[in-house]
Design a protein around this motif. Sequence first.
Motif, PDB file in Angstrom:
ATOM      1  N   ALA A  76     -15.500   2.635  -5.506  1.00 56.79           N
ATOM      2  CA  ALA A  76     -15.009   2.508  -4.133  1.00 56.79           C
ATOM      3  C   ALA A  76     -15.988   1.708  -3.278  1.00 56.79           C
ATOM      4  O   ALA A  76     -15.587   0.866  -2.469  1.00 56.79           O
ATOM      5  CB  ALA A  76     -14.788   3.895  -3.529  1.00 56.79           C
ATOM      6  N   ALA A  77     -17.286   1.949  -3.464  1.00 61.58           N
ATOM      7  CA  ALA A  77     -18.296   1.205  -2.711  1.00 61.58           C
ATOM      8  C   ALA A  77     -18.318  -0.260  -3.137  1.00 61.58           C
ATOM      9  O   ALA A  77     -18.457  -1.165  -2.307  1.00 61.58           O
ATOM     10  CB  ALA A  77     -19.669   1.837  -2.920  1.00 61.58           C
ATOM     11  N   THR A  79     -15.962  -2.099  -4.144  1.00 67.27           N
ATOM     12  CA  THR A  79     -14.764  -2.854  -3.762  1.00 67.27           C
ATOM     13  C   THR A  79     -14.329  -2.570  -2.330  1.00 67.27           C
ATOM     14  O   THR A  79     -13.195  -2.839  -1.957  1.00 67.27           O
ATOM     15  CB  THR A  79     -13.603  -2.517  -4.716  1.00 67.27           C
ATOM     16  OG1 THR A  79     -13.328  -1.097  -4.661  1.00 67.27           O
ATOM     17  CG2 THR A  79     -13.926  -2.901  -6.144  1.00 67.27           C
ATOM     18  N   ARG A  80     -15.237  -2.013  -1.506  1.00 68.86           N
ATOM     19  CA  ARG A  80     -14.838  -1.647  -0.138  1.00 68.86           C
ATOM     20  C   ARG A  80     -14.455  -2.860   0.704  1.00 68.86           C
ATOM     21  O   ARG A  80     -13.704  -2.768   1.658  1.00 68.86           O
ATOM     22  CB  ARG A  80     -15.964  -0.861   0.538  1.00 68.86           C
ATOM     23  CG  ARG A  80     -17.188  -1.692   0.874  1.00 68.86           C
ATOM     24  CD  ARG A  80     -18.318  -0.856   1.442  1.00 68.86           C
ATOM     25  NE  ARG A  80     -19.415  -1.686   1.900  1.00 68.86           N
ATOM     26  CZ  ARG A  80     -20.586  -1.209   2.289  1.00 68.86           C
ATOM     27  NH1 ARG A  80     -20.799   0.093   2.249  1.00 68.86           N
ATOM     28  NH2 ARG A  80     -21.545  -2.010   2.704  1.00 68.86           N
ATOM     29  N   ASP A  81     -15.010  -4.013   0.341  1.00 70.79           N
ATOM     30  CA  ASP A  81     -14.652  -5.270   0.993  1.00 70.79           C
ATOM     31  C   ASP A  81     -13.954  -6.126  -0.054  1.00 70.79           C
ATOM     32  O   ASP A  81     -14.520  -6.376  -1.128  1.00 70.79           O
ATOM     33  CB  ASP A  81     -15.917  -5.968   1.503  1.00 70.79           C
ATOM     34  CG  ASP A  81     -15.617  -7.222   2.312  1.00 70.79           C
ATOM     35  OD1 ASP A  81     -14.606  -7.900   2.013  1.00 70.79           O
ATOM     36  OD2 ASP A  81     -16.392  -7.536   3.235  1.00 70.79           O
ATOM     37  N   ASP A 108     -27.694  -3.890   2.230  1.00 69.66           N
ATOM     38  CA  ASP A 108     -27.254  -2.592   2.740  1.00 69.66           C
ATOM     39  C   ASP A 108     -28.496  -1.799   3.132  1.00 69.66           C
ATOM     40  O   ASP A 108     -29.408  -1.635   2.322  1.00 69.66           O
ATOM     41  CB  ASP A 108     -26.451  -1.841   1.674  1.00 69.66           C
ATOM     42  CG  ASP A 108     -25.827  -0.563   2.212  1.00 69.66           C
ATOM     43  OD1 ASP A 108     -25.035  -0.654   3.167  1.00 69.66           O
ATOM     44  OD2 ASP A 108     -26.123   0.520   1.675  1.00 69.66           O
TER      45      ASP A 108
END
Length: 264
Positions: A76-77, A79-81, A108
């Motif tokens: 999820a992290a 592919t968050r963008d 980050d």
Amino acid sequence: MVERNKETIQATKTSFEIVHTLQEIGPARLSEIAAELELAESTTHRHLQTLHDMRYVSRDGERYQIGLRFARLGRAAQTRDPAYEMTQRHVEALAEETGERAQFVVEDHGLGIYLHVETGSQAVRVGFGVGRQIHLHSSSAGKAILAHYPRERVDDILDQWGLPAHAANTITDREELYEELETVRERGVAFNREEHVDGLNGTAVPVKRDGRAIGALAVAGPSHRLTGEWLDEEIPDMMLAAANELELNVTYASDASSRDHIVE
């Protein structure tokens, strides 16, 4: 250097320290984890039991290990963008074309994070896998990102993490780094000449959206192989072409998404 937030909730911090310890040392017994963190075994057990109940830690006999539930969070992290996911095929292509290790790195919390990593046929495996955190000032990808940040943001990052030396050629002087970043902005390419790991060179280009660097494409390999025109011109040309295509795709996707949300 890193400042400690006085409002930190200690129990939460301890749980994550246990998770990070398991990540570093692998499957371990309760006593080993407690000793590593200098915690009471009773305290360590309570945290492990909670993490186990929530499926973030697994247990095999007397040994605890990272639970596979983290795989979903990691994805999820990663592919968050949508732009992050678009970079994967370009990283794969660069690894194949150069034979070296290629990666896409983002910033980050003031650190560089490896989101995509591919190894070519000649690549040296030096332990830089997906999720690895690095200081930005000592890597080509980090410098490619910092060069396109406002000076205030660069100062904030340097104030937080400093300029630690990782290799003989690491830039540890702030003014020298500023000069290097200015050069990176002018040529559009960043280099790492044995600044992060002795014997390893690298080069990187920023990937931008709306003029802001969202990450960097990078290639790294042994200094005896990544040298001369191969390092200074040929690989950068490949990466600039990939970054240009990627930026067009990212911009088009963003524009299309904006149009989709327009109410007629």
